[in-house]
Design a protein around this motif. Structure first.
Motif, mmCIF file in Angstrom:
data_model
loop_
_atom_site.group_PDB
_atom_site.id
_atom_site.type_symbol
_atom_site.label_atom_id
_atom_site.label_comp_id
_atom_site.label_asym_id
_atom_site.label_seq_id
_atom_site.Cartn_x
_atom_site.Cartn_y
_atom_site.Cartn_z
ATOM 1 N N ASN A 25 0.841 -1.211 0.000
ATOM 2 C CA ASN A 25 0.000 0.000 0.000
ATOM 3 C C ASN A 25 0.871 1.253 0.000
ATOM 4 N N TRP A 26 1.912 1.248 0.817
ATOM 5 C CA TRP A 26 2.807 2.399 0.909
ATOM 6 C C TRP A 26 3.580 2.585 -0.397
ATOM 7 N N ILE A 27 4.065 1.491 -0.962
ATOM 8 C CA ILE A 27 4.797 1.565 -2.226
ATOM 9 C C ILE A 27 3.897 2.112 -3.324
ATOM 10 N N ALA A 28 2.669 1.619 -3.385
ATOM 11 C CA ALA A 28 1.709 2.114 -4.382
ATOM 12 C C ALA A 28 1.481 3.612 -4.206
ATOM 13 N N ASP A 29 1.341 4.070 -2.964
ATOM 14 C CA ASP A 29 1.175 5.502 -2.701
ATOM 15 C C ASP A 29 2.361 6.297 -3.229
ATOM 16 N N GLN A 30 3.562 5.781 -3.014
ATOM 17 C CA GLN A 30 4.765 6.465 -3.486
ATOM 18 C C GLN A 30 4.807 6.544 -5.014
ATOM 19 N N LEU A 31 4.242 5.538 -5.668
ATOM 20 C CA LEU A 31 4.190 5.516 -7.129
ATOM 21 C C LEU A 31 3.018 6.317 -7.682
ATOM 22 N N GLY A 32 2.113 6.709 -6.789
ATOM 23 C CA GLY A 32 0.935 7.463 -7.215
ATOM 24 C C GLY A 32 -0.126 6.596 -7.869
ATOM 25 N N ILE A 33 -0.156 5.314 -7.473
ATOM 26 C CA ILE A 33 -1.144 4.380 -8.019
ATOM 27 C C ILE A 33 -1.837 3.655 -6.873
ATOM 28 N N SER A 34 -2.902 2.927 -7.209
ATOM 29 C CA SER A 34 -3.606 2.150 -6.192
ATOM 30 C C SER A 34 -2.860 0.842 -5.917
ATOM 31 N N ARG A 35 -3.207 0.201 -4.834
ATOM 32 C CA ARG A 35 -2.628 -1.099 -4.477
ATOM 33 C C ARG A 35 -2.942 -2.114 -5.567
ATOM 34 N N GLN A 36 -4.183 -2.059 -6.092
ATOM 35 C CA GLN A 36 -4.582 -2.981 -7.162
ATOM 36 C C GLN A 36 -3.763 -2.743 -8.428
ATOM 37 N N ALA A 37 -3.501 -1.483 -8.732
ATOM 38 C CA ALA A 37 -2.705 -1.160 -9.919
ATOM 39 C C ALA A 37 -1.279 -1.696 -9.765
ATOM 40 N N LEU A 38 -0.726 -1.632 -8.552
ATOM 41 C CA LEU A 38 0.604 -2.180 -8.301
ATOM 42 C C LEU A 38 0.610 -3.690 -8.536
ATOM 43 N N THR A 39 -0.412 -4.368 -8.066
ATOM 44 C CA THR A 39 -0.524 -5.810 -8.271
ATOM 45 C C THR A 39 -0.587 -6.137 -9.762
ATOM 46 N N HIS A 40 -1.391 -5.392 -10.511
ATOM 47 C CA HIS A 40 -1.489 -5.612 -11.959
ATOM 48 C C HIS A 40 -0.154 -5.307 -12.648
ATOM 49 N N PHE A 41 0.513 -4.273 -12.179
ATOM 50 C CA PHE A 41 1.812 -3.880 -12.721
ATOM 51 C C PHE A 41 2.815 -5.031 -12.577
ATOM 52 N N LEU A 42 2.824 -5.660 -11.412
ATOM 53 C CA LEU A 42 3.738 -6.774 -11.147
ATOM 54 C C LEU A 42 3.372 -8.034 -11.926
ATOM 55 N N GLN A 43 2.135 -8.117 -12.380
ATOM 56 C CA GLN A 43 1.682 -9.316 -13.078
ATOM 57 C C GLN A 43 1.675 -9.168 -14.595
ATOM 58 N N LYS A 44 2.043 -7.993 -15.093
ATOM 59 C CA LYS A 44 1.964 -7.814 -16.545
ATOM 60 C C LYS A 44 2.986 -8.693 -17.258
ATOM 61 N N ALA A 45 2.615 -9.165 -18.431
ATOM 62 C CA ALA A 45 3.424 -10.129 -19.168
ATOM 63 C C ALA A 45 4.777 -9.565 -19.592
#
Length: 79
Positions: A25-45
């Motif tokens: 959650n904190w990392i996502a905040d630092q990136l200016g994205i949601s927690r869900q967006a961070l999860t999707h970011f890490l899962q992209k092909a």
């Protein structure tokens, strides 16, 4: 750790996050994205080393690439 695929790179980033003690959650905040967006970011092909470093820079880590030459047996070209 030897990383050969984008998926392995994303797994290594997840391990670094766990090791760091920072919450996603904190990392996502630092990136200016949601927690869900961070999860999707890490899962992209096509998760890249640049993607990894966007996250790792925040938690004090760094990813780098190393290119090694395969050592093959020398073949007699005259055979």
């Amino acid at each position: 750790m030897t990383i050969r695929t984008n998926k392995e790179l994303a797994q290594a980033v997840n391990e670094a996050i766990k090791e760091s003690g920072y919450k996603k959650n904190w990392i996502a905040d630092q990136l200016g994205i949601s927690r869900q967006a961070l999860t999707h970011f890490l899962q992209k092909a096509n998760f890249s080393i640049d993607d990894a470093n966007k996250i790792l820079d925040i938690i004090g880590y760094k990813a780098s690439a190393k290119v090694d030459k395969n050592i093959l047996q020398k073949v007699d070209k005259n055979s």
